[in-house]
Design a protein around this motif. Structure first.
Motif, PDB file in Angstrom:
ATOM      1  N   GLU A  47       7.048  92.820  60.900  1.00 35.77           N
ATOM      2  CA  GLU A  47       6.760  94.336  60.746  1.00 35.77           C
ATOM      3  C   GLU A  47       7.084  95.012  61.968  1.00 35.77           C
TER       4      GLU A  47
ATOM      5  N   PRO B  91       7.593 102.954  67.570  1.00 33.74           N
ATOM      6  CA  PRO B  91       8.718 103.928  66.842  1.00 33.74           C
ATOM      7  C   PRO B  91       8.729 105.171  67.810  1.00 33.74           C
TER       8      PRO B  91
ATOM      9  N   GLY C 173       7.786 104.724  52.793  1.00 28.91           N
ATOM     10  CA  GLY C 173       8.142 105.425  54.518  1.00 28.91           C
ATOM     11  C   GLY C 173       9.664 106.219  54.283  1.00 28.91           C
TER      12      GLY C 173
ATOM     13  N   ILE D  19       9.390  98.178  61.520  1.00 28.87           N
ATOM     14  CA  ILE D  19       8.980  99.533  62.180  1.00 28.87           C
ATOM     15  C   ILE D  19      10.007 100.249  63.102  1.00 28.87           C
TER      16      ILE D  19
ATOM     17  N   TYR E 145       1.870  99.795  67.615  1.00 27.86           N
ATOM     18  CA  TYR E 145       2.425 100.428  66.397  1.00 27.86           C
ATOM     19  C   TYR E 145       2.909 101.744  66.374  1.00 27.86           C
TER      20      TYR E 145
ATOM     21  N   SER F 175      -1.988 100.588  61.707  1.00 26.19           N
ATOM     22  CA  SER F 175      -1.168 101.137  62.671  1.00 26.19           C
ATOM     23  C   SER F 175      -1.761 102.098  63.479  1.00 26.19           C
TER      24      SER F 175
ATOM     25  N   ALA G 109       8.304 105.245  60.106  1.00 30.53           N
ATOM     26  CA  ALA G 109       7.959 103.899  60.467  1.00 30.53           C
ATOM     27  C   ALA G 109       6.578 103.269  60.145  1.00 30.53           C
ATOM     28  N   LEU G 110       5.561 104.253  59.996  1.00 30.54           N
ATOM     29  CA  LEU G 110       4.077 104.000  59.762  1.00 30.54           C
ATOM     30  C   LEU G 110       3.764 104.418  58.426  1.00 30.54           C
TER      31      LEU G 110
ATOM     32  N   PHE H 131      10.427  95.700  55.509  1.00 26.53           N
ATOM     33  CA  PHE H 131       8.804  96.158  54.820  1.00 26.53           C
ATOM     34  C   PHE H 131       8.490  95.636  53.868  1.00 26.53           C
TER      35      PHE H 131
END
Lengths: 203, 203, 203
Positions: free
Chosen positions: B7, B68, B129, B11, B64, B58, B40-41, B100
């Protein structure tokens, strides 16, 4: 039972409106199916997120995916003639709006929302799918265009809530609410009912 | 552990795709970081909202955000040459999509979603995303463009679900699924695999 | 009490920013009200969805709907002169951002979010409403434009969190945070504080 039938028909109709709009935007077959799915399921997912239903109903039951995907495929191969594409989107959107506001408001009431919240969630679930469709295709969302739209959705949601409060039988109330929304939208489109624009900007 | 590593790499890669796209759209350094964070989130937040994880993972753990943001900053100062910006977005997006969809599907299974729902939530978190990035920058979302995109995401999600059902070890299945998605996307881009457009509209 | 007052003023101010932007985009009276509602309530609904408040507060209490709808109506009939529309949107947006980041961060802390998550949720709820407004009207979201925006929101959220941690009285902290955000935004707009664009793209 009636609720599920109304929701499934609404999903197919909204999927068709998304698919026709996507064909009009010259997307390929996958793009058409993605827009059909998003338009058909967007409103219901927004409704479930607002009501706290996890995961959303449409992501747990395969008919919710199969119906709009097949609809998108059928529209892709047998879509109306090019000249009629725009009119078809408007007509299908009106029917989908009616069915979705009705099923969204009824679902919210069944899950214990207050009448006030049920109206708003029902309106949002009806308007949401079409707004996502228009944002993805980079069109101005219909709810912001010149003809009565949110008001039609509100009128239908109020009919449902009043019927629920008066303990009327569910089926005729649902049909009346859906019919009212579709009728308001079609008359508005036909008579070009426009609301006024702010002064000093008409030029 | 493997899941968190996948993950985090996803990200960083998605953040880079967003940052490169933002540099290409001539945003300033803050705009580049905002687009990097959102790309990214966005997918993970959509996944957590659909699964009912409050607040989203996140927004509770600082790596998190840090990963990014730093990625956006690095891209801003050392981005590829202008002529290669578009190709870089496509390449990074393919890798991010693979990672992802894999981590989204696995997370959904781990939180008890049915295999069917896990596939859909994994696809949504992979596609989401990038779609938010393209909407913010007013581009047509990649999932609607001409090359196979949703189908690649679906194929990867199915590999994860089948591996989970067959009780295969997690790590090789995750690598196979990610690799499959990236390979499908790159071959599609390289061979310009396009799906057909509806009849009567080619002109 | 203070929190509700701040939130209501923020809703009215954001509703006015949405309504002025909608008048500028030549929407009719219903479109203006829809944009006013979406801008005013969007940030709060995003906050409640992230925090797991179902249904969102603003869909359960009628003043949350009445205030922005009336504000939209008033703006529609008594909006500023055409030449001043753009400046009014920027000014109202700055005040709304300040009030929303403040009330969003405080609400998140009150509902038990960690200081870190509260900062992010407060920023998101402040930035979200304006971003939805700009997406609906097909403008580039303000948070991506050239002047300091996310940084101002972050600074205000940090003030709230530090005040909460130091157990300072709520009212002066909320006023200081809101004032800081508004001041940062106005000075940035006035002095045209721009962050740098990536090298090689200035031409």
């Amino acid at each position: 039972m009636l609720l599920i039938a109304l929701e499934m028909i609404g999903i197919a109709v909204f999927a068709a409106s998304g698919a026709v709009a996507a064909v009009r935007a010259r997307l390929d077959v996958f793009g058409v199916i993605v827009v059909a799915l998003t338009t058909a399921l967007g409103g219901g997912i927004i409704r479930d997120v607002l009501l706290g239903v996890h995961p959303p109903t449409s992501l747990r039951n395969w008919p919710y995916l199969l119906v709009p995907a097949l609809t998108g495929l059928i529209v892709f191969f047998y879509h109306p003639q090019v000249a009629r594409l725009r009119r078809s989107v408007l007509l299908l959107d009106a029917v989908g709006l009616g069915l979705f506001v009705t099923s969204g408001t009824t679902t919210a009431l069944a899950l214990g929302a207050t009448p006030y919240a049920a109206c708003l969630i029902g309106m949002t679930s009806g308007i949401g799918g079409g707004a996502v469709r228009d944002l993805l295709l980079r069109e101005i969302p219909m709810v912001l265009r010149r003809e009565i739209y949110a008001v039609a959705a509100l009128a239908g949601a109020v009919v449902i809530v009043v019927g629920h409060w008066a303990r009327l039988p569910e089926a005729p109330v649902a049909l009346a609410a859906s019919g009212l929304i579709v009728a308001l939208r079609l008359v508005a489109l036909w008579r070009k009912w426009n609301a006024p624009v702010a002064r000093g900007l008409e030029g």
